[in-house]
Design a protein around this motif. Structure first.
Motif, PDB file in Angstrom:
ATOM      1  N   SER A  31       0.910  -1.148   0.095  1.00  0.00           N
ATOM      2  CA  SER A  31      -0.056  -0.041   0.094  1.00  0.00           C
ATOM      3  C   SER A  31       0.716   1.301  -0.184  1.00  0.00           C
ATOM      4  O   SER A  31       0.313   2.342  -0.663  1.00  0.00           O
ATOM      5  N   GLU A  35       0.786   4.046  -2.632  1.00  0.00           N
ATOM      6  CA  GLU A  35       0.648   5.696  -2.377  1.00  0.00           C
ATOM      7  C   GLU A  35       1.698   6.404  -2.510  1.00  0.00           C
ATOM      8  O   GLU A  35       1.538   7.798  -3.112  1.00  0.00           O
ATOM      9  N   VAL A  54      -6.198  -0.461  -4.227  1.00  0.00           N
ATOM     10  CA  VAL A  54      -5.703  -1.643  -4.058  1.00  0.00           C
ATOM     11  C   VAL A  54      -6.358  -2.801  -3.598  1.00  0.00           C
ATOM     12  O   VAL A  54      -7.293  -2.555  -2.566  1.00  0.00           O
TER      13      VAL A  54
END
Length: 202
Positions: A31, A35, A54
């Protein structure tokens, strides 16, 4: 980090089709990779129109069940087995990243800068592709395998409904990721002299 290190990572990034659910890094790290790319990838006029979602675990598997259900509507049953095998290979991975473009941002720029209106959708896709590459390359550096798919627009409506995607987000690509069960095959290259030129160098 040296230039050579960056180039080695770029070479390491390959299309990996044989994936499993055993990630060498945590879901939180995946993640964070996504990001970071969404935050730091450049975009024309600093538009920041790329969006990413995601999916892990059962949510990821749901995506490929949706793809199978939608493709069954258009692929004859007697020819569906190769498609099913391909989709099952994606489902065997650990997760998927959905890439979107926010058309509200694109339209806003078209209205604000009408002289460039025709180019903003193209430039938005450039930024989306750079985000995909940034993520894919960083995943490769983390020893996470990935491949990029394009089942849009076949799956768009069901994806939007399933994950409550805003109506102004247009699906552009799906990146499957996971542990690497088999490496990529040998890569071939077209002649560089047909693809690369330099002028004016000393």
């Amino acid at each position: 980090m040296s230039v050579q290190t960056l180039q080695q990572i770029a070479e390491k990034r390959r299309t990996i089709y044989v994936l499993n659910k055993e990630l060498p890094v945590s879901q939180a790290e995946i993640s964070q990779i996504v990001e970071h790319a969404v935050l730091h990838t450049p975009s024309s006029f600093n538009s920041q129109s790329t969006r990413a979602v995601v999916l892990f675990g059962l949510e990821h598997e749901k995506l490929w069940d949706i793809a199978a259900a939608e493709l069954r509507k258009i692929v004859p049953e007697d020819k569906f087995e190769p498609t099913a095998n391909k989709l099952n290979a994606f489902k065997a991975g650990a997760g998927s990243i959905l890439f979107f473009e926010d058309q509200a941002v694109v339209r806003g720029l078209q209205e604000q800068f009408p002289a460039y209106a025709a180019n903003f959708p193209i430039w938005a896709d450039h930024a989306n592709a750079m985000t995909q590459y940034a993520i894919w390359t960083t995943l490769a550096a983390a020893d996470v395998g990935a491949n990029l798919q394009h089942y849009n627009p076949v799956i768009d409506a069901e994806v939007a409904k399933t994950w409550d995607i805003p109506a102004n987000w247009t699906l552009r690509a799906q990146m499957v990721f996971g542990g690497i069960d088999a490496p990529a095959g040998e890569k071939t290259f077209n002649p560089l002299e047909e693809r690369f030129k330099v002028y004016g160098a000393n």
